[in-house]
Scaffold this motif. Structure first.
Motif, short mmCIF file in Angstrom:
data_model
loop_
_atom_site.label_atom_id
_atom_site.label_comp_id
_atom_site.label_asym_id
_atom_site.label_seq_id
_atom_site.Cartn_x
_atom_site.Cartn_y
_atom_site.Cartn_z
N SER A 5 -35.47 26.12 -12.99
CA SER A 5 -34.26 25.36 -13.25
C SER A 5 -34.33 24.69 -14.61
O SER A 5 -35.40 24.30 -15.08
CB SER A 5 -34.07 24.30 -12.17
N CYS A 6 -33.20 24.61 -15.25
CA CYS A 6 -33.01 23.86 -16.51
C CYS A 6 -33.88 24.38 -17.65
O CYS A 6 -34.17 23.64 -18.60
CB CYS A 6 -33.27 22.38 -16.30
N LEU A 7 -34.29 25.61 -17.61
CA LEU A 7 -35.14 26.16 -18.66
C LEU A 7 -34.40 26.20 -19.99
O LEU A 7 -34.96 25.83 -21.03
CB LEU A 7 -35.63 27.56 -18.28
N HIS A 8 -33.15 26.61 -19.96
CA HIS A 8 -32.35 26.69 -21.19
C HIS A 8 -32.18 25.30 -21.81
O HIS A 8 -32.36 25.13 -23.02
CB HIS A 8 -30.99 27.32 -20.88
N ILE A 31 -31.32 15.44 -24.66
CA ILE A 31 -32.14 14.82 -23.61
C ILE A 31 -31.28 14.48 -22.41
O ILE A 31 -31.67 14.71 -21.26
CB ILE A 31 -32.88 13.58 -24.16
N GLU A 32 -30.09 13.93 -22.66
CA GLU A 32 -29.17 13.58 -21.57
C GLU A 32 -28.74 14.83 -20.80
O GLU A 32 -28.67 14.81 -19.57
CB GLU A 32 -27.95 12.85 -22.13
N THR A 33 -28.48 15.92 -21.50
CA THR A 33 -28.09 17.17 -20.86
C THR A 33 -29.22 17.69 -19.96
O THR A 33 -28.99 18.11 -18.84
CB THR A 33 -27.72 18.24 -21.91
N CYS A 37 -29.16 17.99 -15.82
CA CYS A 37 -29.48 19.26 -15.16
C CYS A 37 -30.60 19.05 -14.15
O CYS A 37 -30.54 19.56 -13.02
CB CYS A 37 -29.88 20.30 -16.19
N HIS A 38 -31.61 18.31 -14.53
CA HIS A 38 -32.75 18.07 -13.64
C HIS A 38 -32.32 17.30 -12.39
O HIS A 38 -32.74 17.63 -11.28
CB HIS A 38 -33.84 17.31 -14.40
#
Length: 85
Positions: A5-8, A31-33, A37-38
């Protein structure tokens, strides 16, 4: 293949950090994005765990990880009749 998850988002965040000499202030949007996602990923995992504990059959990516209760529900819902000829 692993479902990461959230690799991109993480790659974009680290690229920004490297470009800006690891100054977090200049990469606050990235960082917020990543954090958003996390947090969404954590919530989805919690929901999936609750569904599994309730006995609801979850299909899709985790179809191979059915509990015995879920498997029995599926087999009862779709019985296979073996007719001898």
């Amino acid at each position: 293949m692993f479902n990461v998850s959230c690799l991109h988002e993480m790659a974009i965040m680290f690229a920004c950090m490297k470009k800006n000499e690891f100054k977090e202030v200049k990469c606050s949007e990235e960082i917020e994005t990543f954090n958003k996602c996390h947090m969404e990923h954590i919530e989805l995992k919690k929901l999936a765990k609750l569904r599994e504990e309730s006995g609801q059959v979850v299909t899709g990516n985790n179809a191979r990880k059915l509990t015995t209760k879920q498997l029995n529900q599926l087999l009862a819902k779709y019985p296979q009749y073996n007719e001898e000829l």
